[in-house]
Write a protein that holds these residues in place. Sequence first.
Motif, PDB file in Angstrom:
ATOM      1  N   VAL A  51       0.925  -1.153   0.169  1.00 50.77           N
ATOM      2  CA  VAL A  51      -0.154  -0.100  -0.212  1.00 50.77           C
ATOM      3  C   VAL A  51       0.824   1.343  -0.057  1.00 50.77           C
ATOM      4  O   VAL A  51       2.187   1.079   0.218  1.00 50.77           O
ATOM      5  N   SER A  52       0.097   2.447  -0.329  1.00 51.05           N
ATOM      6  CA  SER A  52       0.997   3.669  -0.087  1.00 51.05           C
ATOM      7  C   SER A  52       1.554   4.162   1.277  1.00 51.05           C
ATOM      8  O   SER A  52       0.977   3.448   2.335  1.00 51.05           O
TER       9      SER A  52
ATOM     10  N   VAL B 191      -0.283   4.138   5.025  1.00 44.83           N
ATOM     11  CA  VAL B 191       0.179   3.514   6.337  1.00 44.83           C
ATOM     12  C   VAL B 191       0.155   4.441   7.544  1.00 44.83           C
ATOM     13  O   VAL B 191      -0.151   4.582   8.389  1.00 44.83           O
ATOM     14  N   ALA B 192       0.819   5.602   6.906  1.00 43.20           N
ATOM     15  CA  ALA B 192       1.055   6.849   8.077  1.00 43.20           C
ATOM     16  C   ALA B 192      -0.544   7.203   8.617  1.00 43.20           C
ATOM     17  O   ALA B 192      -0.743   7.639   9.658  1.00 43.20           O
ATOM     18  N   ALA B 193      -1.487   7.211   7.659  1.00 37.75           N
ATOM     19  CA  ALA B 193      -2.823   7.652   8.144  1.00 37.75           C
ATOM     20  C   ALA B 193      -3.587   6.675   8.807  1.00 37.75           C
ATOM     21  O   ALA B 193      -3.994   6.810  10.063  1.00 37.75           O
ATOM     22  N   LEU B 194      -3.276   5.288   8.620  1.00 35.22           N
ATOM     23  CA  LEU B 194      -3.939   4.103   9.451  1.00 35.22           C
ATOM     24  C   LEU B 194      -2.962   4.355  10.920  1.00 35.22           C
ATOM     25  O   LEU B 194      -3.774   4.156  12.142  1.00 35.22           O
TER      26      LEU B 194
ATOM     27  N   ARG C 234      -6.942   7.213  18.283  1.00 38.51           N
ATOM     28  CA  ARG C 234      -7.972   6.793  19.245  1.00 38.51           C
ATOM     29  C   ARG C 234      -7.592   6.269  20.371  1.00 38.51           C
ATOM     30  O   ARG C 234      -7.911   6.335  21.471  1.00 38.51           O
ATOM     31  N   ARG C 235      -6.027   5.561  20.494  1.00 44.28           N
ATOM     32  CA  ARG C 235      -5.791   5.088  21.673  1.00 44.28           C
ATOM     33  C   ARG C 235      -5.441   6.178  22.848  1.00 44.28           C
ATOM     34  O   ARG C 235      -5.641   6.075  23.765  1.00 44.28           O
ATOM     35  N   LEU C 236      -5.026   7.376  22.098  1.00 47.23           N
ATOM     36  CA  LEU C 236      -4.865   8.494  23.222  1.00 47.23           C
ATOM     37  C   LEU C 236      -6.147   9.024  23.739  1.00 47.23           C
ATOM     38  O   LEU C 236      -6.312   9.393  24.922  1.00 47.23           O
TER      39      LEU C 236
END
Length: 126
Positions: free
Chosen positions: A67-68, A72-75, A82-84
Amino acid sequence: MKRQRRSAIDPAVASLVTEGERRQRRRRLPRAQQAKARRDAARQRATYDIPKEVARAVAEVAKEEGVSASAVAALLLAEGLRRLEVGEVSLHGLKEPSRSPKYDWQVPTRAVLEVLKGDRTLLVRK
């Protein structure tokens, strides 16, 4: 010495003129290129300063996953945010006072690299 002449055009007007010129150039393109130009213009982009080691790691994951790097950076950003938000991770202990009047805190590059290596973690200890 030559003096540079100040523009008499308001910046907002200049922005509109530039946008109009962009649209005109787009209209002269073949249909397929027009569609691509519209898609590119609609994309959301952001620029962040990150250490080259982090950029390399993102590129490696992207290559392995097919993938681009942007995907990866966006995910990974979405997962971290979300975890924060739910309190699983924290920036506590990684921040240092900033000398910039714009920000109260900074995260030094060495801290980011320590997290990348696994020497430090963002996990909240419970």
